[in-house]
Design a protein around this motif. Sequence first.
Motif, PDB file in Angstrom:
ATOM      1  N   GLY A  30       0.841  -1.187   0.000  1.00  0.00           N
ATOM      2  CA  GLY A  30       0.000   0.000   0.000  1.00  0.00           C
ATOM      3  C   GLY A  30       0.874   1.234   0.000  1.00  0.00           C
ATOM      4  O   GLY A  30       2.094   1.161   0.135  1.00  0.00           O
ATOM      5  N   HIS A  31       0.247   2.391  -0.161  1.00  0.00           N
ATOM      6  CA  HIS A  31       1.014   3.636  -0.208  1.00  0.00           C
ATOM      7  C   HIS A  31       0.315   4.717   0.596  1.00  0.00           C
ATOM      8  O   HIS A  31      -0.913   4.803   0.623  1.00  0.00           O
ATOM      9  N   ALA A  32       1.120   5.560   1.258  1.00  0.00           N
ATOM     10  CA  ALA A  32       0.629   6.756   1.939  1.00  0.00           C
ATOM     11  C   ALA A  32       1.703   7.825   1.830  1.00  0.00           C
ATOM     12  O   ALA A  32       2.879   7.527   1.620  1.00  0.00           O
ATOM     13  N   ASP A  33       1.294   9.062   1.967  1.00  0.00           N
ATOM     14  CA  ASP A  33       2.296  10.127   2.007  1.00  0.00           C
ATOM     15  C   ASP A  33       3.207   9.952   3.216  1.00  0.00           C
ATOM     16  O   ASP A  33       4.424  10.114   3.123  1.00  0.00           O
ATOM     17  N   VAL A  34       2.593   9.621   4.359  1.00  0.00           N
ATOM     18  CA  VAL A  34       3.336   9.509   5.617  1.00  0.00           C
ATOM     19  C   VAL A  34       2.931   8.227   6.330  1.00  0.00           C
ATOM     20  O   VAL A  34       1.733   7.955   6.496  1.00  0.00           O
ATOM     21  N   VAL A  36      10.907   7.147  -2.296  1.00  0.00           N
ATOM     22  CA  VAL A  36      10.064   6.667  -1.201  1.00  0.00           C
ATOM     23  C   VAL A  36      10.843   5.705  -0.318  1.00  0.00           C
ATOM     24  O   VAL A  36      11.881   5.167  -0.696  1.00  0.00           O
ATOM     25  N   LEU A  37      10.315   5.498   0.883  1.00  0.00           N
ATOM     26  CA  LEU A  37      10.797   4.465   1.788  1.00  0.00           C
ATOM     27  C   LEU A  37       9.777   3.333   1.822  1.00  0.00           C
ATOM     28  O   LEU A  37       8.581   3.555   1.599  1.00  0.00           O
ATOM     29  N   LEU A  38      10.241   2.147   2.120  1.00  0.00           N
ATOM     30  CA  LEU A  38       9.385   0.959   2.193  1.00  0.00           C
ATOM     31  C   LEU A  38       9.400   0.427   3.612  1.00  0.00           C
ATOM     32  O   LEU A  38      10.463   0.121   4.162  1.00  0.00           O
ATOM     33  N   ALA A  39       8.222   0.357   4.231  1.00  0.00           N
ATOM     34  CA  ALA A  39       8.070  -0.236   5.557  1.00  0.00           C
ATOM     35  C   ALA A  39       7.576  -1.670   5.388  1.00  0.00           C
ATOM     36  O   ALA A  39       6.436  -1.890   4.946  1.00  0.00           O
ATOM     37  N   ARG A  40       8.431  -2.626   5.705  1.00  0.00           N
ATOM     38  CA  ARG A  40       8.057  -4.040   5.617  1.00  0.00           C
ATOM     39  C   ARG A  40       7.451  -4.463   6.944  1.00  0.00           C
ATOM     40  O   ARG A  40       8.064  -4.259   8.003  1.00  0.00           O
ATOM     41  N   THR A  41       6.264  -5.074   6.901  1.00  0.00           N
ATOM     42  CA  THR A  41       5.575  -5.469   8.117  1.00  0.00           C
ATOM     43  C   THR A  41       5.097  -6.913   8.021  1.00  0.00           C
ATOM     44  O   THR A  41       5.172  -7.543   6.964  1.00  0.00           O
ATOM     45  N   ASP A  42       4.574  -7.415   9.138  1.00  0.00           N
ATOM     46  CA  ASP A  42       4.021  -8.762   9.139  1.00  0.00           C
ATOM     47  C   ASP A  42       2.605  -8.793   8.575  1.00  0.00           C
ATOM     48  O   ASP A  42       1.981  -9.848   8.528  1.00  0.00           O
ATOM     49  N   ARG A  43       2.080  -7.646   8.154  1.00  0.00           N
ATOM     50  CA  ARG A  43       0.733  -7.570   7.592  1.00  0.00           C
ATOM     51  C   ARG A  43       0.724  -6.880   6.231  1.00  0.00           C
ATOM     52  O   ARG A  43      -0.226  -6.189   5.888  1.00  0.00           O
ATOM     53  N   GLY A  44       1.800  -7.032   5.474  1.00  0.00           N
ATOM     54  CA  GLY A  44       1.923  -6.347   4.199  1.00  0.00           C
ATOM     55  C   GLY A  44       2.909  -5.196   4.298  1.00  0.00           C
ATOM     56  O   GLY A  44       3.324  -4.806   5.382  1.00  0.00           O
ATOM     57  N   TRP A  86       4.292  -1.187   3.090  1.00  0.00           N
ATOM     58  CA  TRP A  86       3.787   0.142   2.759  1.00  0.00           C
ATOM     59  C   TRP A  86       4.931   1.009   2.242  1.00  0.00           C
ATOM     60  O   TRP A  86       6.006   1.039   2.834  1.00  0.00           O
ATOM     61  N   THR A  87       4.691   1.705   1.148  1.00  0.00           N
ATOM     62  CA  THR A  87       5.629   2.723   0.718  1.00  0.00           C
ATOM     63  C   THR A  87       5.129   4.079   1.213  1.00  0.00           C
ATOM     64  O   THR A  87       3.922   4.293   1.380  1.00  0.00           O
ATOM     65  N   ALA A  88       6.067   4.976   1.459  1.00  0.00           N
ATOM     66  CA  ALA A  88       5.710   6.298   1.966  1.00  0.00           C
ATOM     67  C   ALA A  88       6.760   7.299   1.535  1.00  0.00           C
ATOM     68  O   ALA A  88       7.947   6.983   1.429  1.00  0.00           O
ATOM     69  N   ARG A  89       6.318   8.526   1.318  1.00  0.00           N
ATOM     70  CA  ARG A  89       7.257   9.592   0.979  1.00  0.00           C
ATOM     71  C   ARG A  89       8.013  10.056   2.222  1.00  0.00           C
ATOM     72  O   ARG A  89       9.132  10.546   2.116  1.00  0.00           O
ATOM     73  N   GLY A 135      -2.836  14.121  -0.411  1.00  0.00           N
ATOM     74  CA  GLY A 135      -4.158  13.638  -0.771  1.00  0.00           C
ATOM     75  C   GLY A 135      -5.217  14.110   0.201  1.00  0.00           C
ATOM     76  O   GLY A 135      -5.146  15.213   0.728  1.00  0.00           O
ATOM     77  N   GLN A 136      -6.195  13.268   0.482  1.00  0.00           N
ATOM     78  CA  GLN A 136      -7.309  13.640   1.344  1.00  0.00           C
ATOM     79  C   GLN A 136      -7.290  12.930   2.688  1.00  0.00           C
ATOM     80  O   GLN A 136      -8.318  12.821   3.337  1.00  0.00           O
ATOM     81  N   GLY A 137      -6.156  12.421   3.108  1.00  0.00           N
ATOM     82  CA  GLY A 137      -6.057  11.820   4.418  1.00  0.00           C
ATOM     83  C   GLY A 137      -6.340  10.340   4.469  1.00  0.00           C
ATOM     84  O   GLY A 137      -6.226   9.733   5.520  1.00  0.00           O
ATOM     85  N   VAL A 138      -6.746   9.719   3.351  1.00  0.00           N
ATOM     86  CA  VAL A 138      -7.061   8.290   3.330  1.00  0.00           C
ATOM     87  C   VAL A 138      -5.986   7.568   2.539  1.00  0.00           C
ATOM     88  O   VAL A 138      -5.833   7.809   1.326  1.00  0.00           O
ATOM     89  N   PRO A 139      -5.189   6.682   3.144  1.00  0.00           N
ATOM     90  CA  PRO A 139      -4.120   6.034   2.416  1.00  0.00           C
ATOM     91  C   PRO A 139      -4.629   4.977   1.450  1.00  0.00           C
ATOM     92  O   PRO A 139      -5.723   4.447   1.588  1.00  0.00           O
ATOM     93  N   THR A 140      -3.816   4.686   0.451  1.00  0.00           N
ATOM     94  CA  THR A 140      -4.118   3.604  -0.477  1.00  0.00           C
ATOM     95  C   THR A 140      -3.804   2.277   0.197  1.00  0.00           C
ATOM     96  O   THR A 140      -2.691   2.058   0.654  1.00  0.00           O
ATOM     97  N   PRO A 141      -4.772   1.344   0.319  1.00  0.00           N
ATOM     98  CA  PRO A 141      -4.549   0.095   1.032  1.00  0.00           C
ATOM     99  C   PRO A 141      -3.665  -0.860   0.234  1.00  0.00           C
ATOM    100  O   PRO A 141      -3.514  -0.717  -0.988  1.00  0.00           O
ATOM    101  N   PRO A 142      -3.094  -1.862   0.912  1.00  0.00           N
ATOM    102  CA  PRO A 142      -2.313  -2.876   0.201  1.00  0.00           C
ATOM    103  C   PRO A 142      -3.197  -3.620  -0.802  1.00  0.00           C
ATOM    104  O   PRO A 142      -4.367  -3.854  -0.557  1.00  0.00           O
ATOM    105  N   GLY A 143      -2.618  -4.011  -1.901  1.00  0.00           N
ATOM    106  CA  GLY A 143      -3.381  -4.784  -2.866  1.00  0.00           C
ATOM    107  C   GLY A 143      -2.882  -4.546  -4.283  1.00  0.00           C
ATOM    108  O   GLY A 143      -2.084  -3.659  -4.527  1.00  0.00           O
TER     109      GLY A 143
END
Length: 363
Positions: free
Chosen positions: A3-7, A110-118, A120-123, A355-363
């Motif tokens: 998934g992706h988010a600004d932060v 971007v940076l990539l946060a690797r987690t046990d639940r998918g 996330w990339t973030a600026r 954006g509008q405060g809602v991140p793009t979910p993984p998928g």
Amino acid sequence: MTGHADVVVIGGGQAGLALGYHLRRTGLTFLILDAEDAPGGAWRHAWRSLRLFSPAAWSSLPGWPLNGGETTYPGRDDVVGYLTRYEARYELPVRRPVTVRSVERAGDGVLLARTDRGDWTARMVVSATGTWRHPYVPHYPGREAFRGAQVHSGAYEGPESFAGKRVVVVGGGNSGAQILAELSEVADTTWVSERPPVFLPDEVDGRVLFHRATARIKALQEGRAPEIPAGGLGDIVMVPPMAAARDRGVLHARRPFARFGETGVVWRDGTATGADAVIWCTGFRPALDHLACLDVVGPDGTVAVDGTRSVREPRLWLVGYGGWTGPASATLIGVGRSARETVRRIAAELGAEGGQGVPTPPG
């Protein structure tokens, strides 16, 4: 799945929530990843009788005060309840339990946060994991041979299991003093401190310490020698349980022992004291293992920062770890200031493209 988010904020305790409060006002997409099973951060793991040494009015996050005003000193459960309600009140996008295993550079800015639940990339990534998961225990010769129990204050829950036992409490700060005071009612206690504990006057509490810490940091930033207030910066706040322990005459500390024996501790003069348990109230270190891939953590366990921004990786920010990330930033009231300034700087760089405060979910 990514998934992706600004932060992306790592950590959903007091620092993460303060960041979320300010991020909600930027229009940037963001989410908060928290490894805990429920709200409350590290406060969920504090001992049951813990008392803050600031009144409720001085123990609040941005925007919404903790009930109790100027005269009530909240306990652990009060803080956990407050953080739970705060998270819901501001509808902060916290995902839990999510363990961030690593933060890596992923290209494309971007940076990539690797987690046990998918993943996330973030600026921008803000690390707000605190210190609870990294307890510190100093080295003492013979510690491995000691047959008694050893418990760090981060895992201490209450005095019941120590009733009638001989307990050595190591650590001269507020945690050590409060735990010693409680245990002394049910156990034979010995208090060990590197230096003689300093007890603040009864009328001095966390409000005064907050102002003193702020003035000290400001003086250093301006190149001035910090003024030493009357009584020094002090250590131990005399919240009601501490005052009661003082009245019982139990607040007497000894200098550190030389080594452990199998059944107790041996002092520097060669005498020994039997012990069934040792409680380490010796603090914590920043929990930054997830940043290993970025090669930003120095030998002292901290990250070189400009304010709260990593010098070596400018897409990384650190909030809430103590003085090196802002005056009193490891406290409820202090972290709000660090969070506000951090979000201001992030928004200045990313805000026009947020954006509008809602991140793009993984998928």
